[in-house]
Design a protein around this motif. Structure first.
Motif, PDB file in Angstrom:
ATOM      1  N   ALA A  48       0.824  -1.205   0.000  1.00  7.88           N
ATOM      2  CA  ALA A  48       0.000   0.000   0.000  1.00  7.88           C
ATOM      3  C   ALA A  48       0.862   1.260   0.000  1.00  7.88           C
ATOM      4  CB  ALA A  48      -0.920  -0.013   1.224  1.00  7.88           C
ATOM      5  N   TRP A  49       1.858   1.308   0.863  1.00  5.96           N
ATOM      6  CA  TRP A  49       2.703   2.497   0.941  1.00  5.96           C
ATOM      7  C   TRP A  49       3.574   2.665  -0.304  1.00  5.96           C
ATOM      8  CZ3 TRP A  49       1.982   6.525   3.787  1.00  5.96           C
ATOM      9  CH2 TRP A  49       1.333   6.405   5.017  1.00  5.96           C
ATOM     10  N   SER A  50       4.035   1.555  -0.880  1.00 12.36           N
ATOM     11  CA  SER A  50       4.873   1.652  -2.082  1.00 12.36           C
ATOM     12  C   SER A  50       4.061   2.037  -3.310  1.00 12.36           C
ATOM     13  CB  SER A  50       5.597   0.322  -2.340  1.00 12.36           C
ATOM     14  OG  SER A  50       4.681  -0.719  -2.622  1.00 12.36           O
ATOM     15  N   SER A  51       2.737   2.050  -3.175  1.00  9.98           N
ATOM     16  CA  SER A  51       1.874   2.446  -4.292  1.00  9.98           C
ATOM     17  C   SER A  51       1.656   3.962  -4.350  1.00  9.98           C
ATOM     18  CB  SER A  51       0.501   1.755  -4.159  1.00  9.98           C
ATOM     19  OG  SER A  51       0.630   0.352  -4.196  1.00  9.98           O
ATOM     20  N   VAL A  52       2.125   4.669  -3.314  1.00  5.09           N
ATOM     21  CA  VAL A  52       1.864   6.113  -3.248  1.00  5.09           C
ATOM     22  C   VAL A  52       2.478   6.856  -4.430  1.00  5.09           C
ATOM     23  CG1 VAL A  52       2.295   8.226  -1.943  1.00  5.09           C
ATOM     24  CG2 VAL A  52       1.597   6.129  -0.742  1.00  5.09           C
ATOM     25  N   VAL A  53       3.763   6.615  -4.709  1.00 11.00           N
ATOM     26  CA  VAL A  53       4.449   7.336  -5.795  1.00 11.00           C
ATOM     27  C   VAL A  53       3.810   7.060  -7.157  1.00 11.00           C
ATOM     28  CG1 VAL A  53       6.611   7.574  -7.081  1.00 11.00           C
ATOM     29  CG2 VAL A  53       6.640   7.582  -4.577  1.00 11.00           C
ATOM     30  N   PRO A  54       3.616   5.786  -7.551  1.00 12.21           N
ATOM     31  CA  PRO A  54       2.964   5.558  -8.846  1.00 12.21           C
ATOM     32  C   PRO A  54       1.536   6.098  -8.907  1.00 12.21           C
ATOM     33  CG  PRO A  54       3.247   3.492  -7.660  1.00 12.21           C
ATOM     34  CD  PRO A  54       4.066   4.514  -6.951  1.00 12.21           C
ATOM     35  N   ALA A  55       0.829   6.090  -7.769  1.00  8.12           N
ATOM     36  CA  ALA A  55      -0.532   6.636  -7.755  1.00  8.12           C
ATOM     37  C   ALA A  55      -0.505   8.139  -7.999  1.00  8.12           C
ATOM     38  CB  ALA A  55      -1.209   6.324  -6.414  1.00  8.12           C
ATOM     39  N   VAL A  56       0.410   8.840  -7.319  1.00  6.47           N
ATOM     40  CA  VAL A  56       0.528  10.290  -7.493  1.00  6.47           C
ATOM     41  C   VAL A  56       0.941  10.616  -8.918  1.00  6.47           C
ATOM     42  CG1 VAL A  56       1.845  12.334  -6.816  1.00  6.47           C
ATOM     43  CG2 VAL A  56       0.990  10.766  -5.069  1.00  6.47           C
ATOM     44  N   LEU A  74       1.117   1.089 -14.741  1.00  5.62           N
ATOM     45  CA  LEU A  74       1.281  -0.367 -14.699  1.00  5.62           C
ATOM     46  C   LEU A  74       1.718  -0.825 -13.316  1.00  5.62           C
ATOM     47  CD1 LEU A  74       1.358  -3.096 -16.116  1.00  5.62           C
ATOM     48  CD2 LEU A  74       3.717  -2.616 -16.761  1.00  5.62           C
ATOM     49  N   ILE A  75       2.709  -0.137 -12.732  1.00  2.00           N
ATOM     50  CA  ILE A  75       3.166  -0.510 -11.390  1.00  2.00           C
ATOM     51  C   ILE A  75       2.029  -0.383 -10.388  1.00  2.00           C
ATOM     52  CG2 ILE A  75       4.704   0.135  -9.511  1.00  2.00           C
ATOM     53  CD1 ILE A  75       6.084  -1.317 -11.761  1.00  2.00           C
ATOM     54  N   LEU A  76       1.194   0.640 -10.545  1.00  2.00           N
ATOM     55  CA  LEU A  76       0.055   0.828  -9.648  1.00  2.00           C
ATOM     56  C   LEU A  76      -0.930  -0.335  -9.776  1.00  2.00           C
ATOM     57  CD1 LEU A  76      -1.508   2.572  -7.640  1.00  2.00           C
ATOM     58  CD2 LEU A  76      -2.506   3.800  -9.585  1.00  2.00           C
ATOM     59  N   VAL A  77      -1.221  -0.732 -11.008  1.00  2.00           N
ATOM     60  CA  VAL A  77      -2.146  -1.856 -11.235  1.00  2.00           C
ATOM     61  C   VAL A  77      -1.575  -3.142 -10.648  1.00  2.00           C
ATOM     62  CG1 VAL A  77      -3.180  -3.327 -12.998  1.00  2.00           C
ATOM     63  CG2 VAL A  77      -3.226  -0.851 -13.275  1.00  2.00           C
ATOM     64  N   VAL A  78      -0.273  -3.379 -10.882  1.00  2.00           N
ATOM     65  CA  VAL A  78       0.374  -4.578 -10.339  1.00  2.00           C
ATOM     66  C   VAL A  78       0.287  -4.589  -8.810  1.00  2.00           C
ATOM     67  CG1 VAL A  78       2.610  -5.720 -10.015  1.00  2.00           C
ATOM     68  CG2 VAL A  78       1.927  -4.930 -12.284  1.00  2.00           C
ATOM     69  N   ASN A  79       0.516  -3.430  -8.187  1.00  2.00           N
ATOM     70  CA  ASN A  79       0.423  -3.354  -6.726  1.00  2.00           C
ATOM     71  C   ASN A  79      -0.986  -3.630  -6.231  1.00  2.00           C
ATOM     72  OD1 ASN A  79       3.114  -2.771  -6.569  1.00  2.00           O
ATOM     73  ND2 ASN A  79       2.878  -0.761  -5.628  1.00  2.00           N
ATOM     74  N   VAL A  80      -1.980  -3.106  -6.957  1.00  2.00           N
ATOM     75  CA  VAL A  80      -3.377  -3.350  -6.565  1.00  2.00           C
ATOM     76  C   VAL A  80      -3.704  -4.835  -6.668  1.00  2.00           C
ATOM     77  CG1 VAL A  80      -5.776  -2.951  -7.211  1.00  2.00           C
ATOM     78  CG2 VAL A  80      -4.174  -1.033  -7.158  1.00  2.00           C
ATOM     79  N   VAL A  81      -3.272  -5.470  -7.770  1.00  2.00           N
ATOM     80  CA  VAL A  81      -3.502  -6.914  -7.931  1.00  2.00           C
ATOM     81  C   VAL A  81      -2.802  -7.673  -6.808  1.00  2.00           C
ATOM     82  CG1 VAL A  81      -3.021  -8.916  -9.399  1.00  2.00           C
ATOM     83  CG2 VAL A  81      -3.826  -6.791 -10.429  1.00  2.00           C
ATOM     84  N   SER A  82      -1.577  -7.279  -6.502  1.00  2.00           N
ATOM     85  CA  SER A  82      -0.835  -7.944  -5.428  1.00  2.00           C
ATOM     86  C   SER A  82      -1.530  -7.759  -4.078  1.00  2.00           C
ATOM     87  CB  SER A  82       0.592  -7.399  -5.359  1.00  2.00           C
ATOM     88  OG  SER A  82       1.282  -7.634  -6.562  1.00  2.00           O
TER      89      SER A  82
END
Length: 237
Positions: A48-56, A74-82
């Motif tokens: 969740a925290w590592s998704s902040v930068v790609p989300a922003v 893409l990194i954001l989507v991968v993190n959400v799936v994970s």
């Protein structure tokens, strides 16, 4: 007396060329392991925290720049799936198969980016071809913008590079998913890494021969063409 125009042709630094990969890929992945291993966070919290930068980065591109940041998205989507897959537990075969879901997400994202005319694997390939050279950077821009004679062929190879990696990763996820339910669990635990390694090797070889090699040649040819078209410098009186 002529003026020095060297500052106008500033040579892009290595950092400039690798900035998209550093910000959109290295920072999210590095922060995930930092939060998880160094700070002792749970897998869910670290993701969740590592998704902040790609989300922003994704939201900023959509709202302020009216563009889609493919790598960050893409990194954001991968993190959400994970994040969703962290709730999967119990069946060891299902736990093995969930790794293929992440690969398939990346593969589909890459193939969709090609269909949208913005092949996302270009961000990883370009620094290795341009190598921080200002002449190559300018030649690249002419080729991808359509203003150079070899633009059509160059852009076709650019798309081919992403297609190869999209197909390789998708095939890898299918093989790992099938193996998770047909091969003994103890065997698949180590075999999954072997499958990934083989897939990466195939991706490098095929994409290199099909796209990177020809693109490198076209880039060099365009650099030479640019030098021939450049007017001679005025001699100071």
């Amino acid at each position: 007396m002529t003026k020095n125009t060297g500052n106008q042709d500033r040579r892009p630094s290595t950092l400039d060329n690798f900035k998209p990969l550093l910000i959109d890929v290295a920072v999210p992945l590095g922060s995930y392991y930092l939060f998880k291993d160094a700070f002792g966070m749970s897998t869910f919290a670290a993701l969740a925290w590592s998704s902040v930068v790609p989300a922003v980065r994704t939201v900023w591109g959509l709202v302020k720049e009216r563009t889609t940041n493919a790598l960050a998205g893409l990194i954001l989507v991968v993190n959400v799936v994970s994040l969703l897959l962290t709730f999967v537990s119990g069946d060891p075969r299902l736990m093995l198969a969930k790794d293929s879901a992440v690969s398939s997400t990346i593969a589909i994202g890459i193939l969709v980016s090609v269909a949208l005319g913005k092949p996302m694997m270009t961000a990883g390939m370009k620094p290795f071809l341009v190598k921080g050279d200002a002449a190559k950077e300018a030649a690249w821009e002419r080729l991808v913008s359509g203003s150079a004679a070899g633009s059509a062929a160059f852009r076709s190879k650019e798309r081919a590079f992403s297609v190869v990696w999209g197909l390789v990763l998708f095939a890898e996820c299918v093989v790992r998913a099938v193996g998770a339910y047909t091969i003994p669990v103890d065997t698949m635990v180590w075999l999954g890494s072997v499958i990934m390694f083989v897939a990466m090797a195939i991706g490098f070889v095929v994409s290199g021969g099909l796209a990177v090699g020809p693109m490198e040649g076209m880039l060099e040819a365009e650099v030479e063409a640019g030098r021939e078209q450049r007017p001679p410098l005025a001699v100071a009186a």
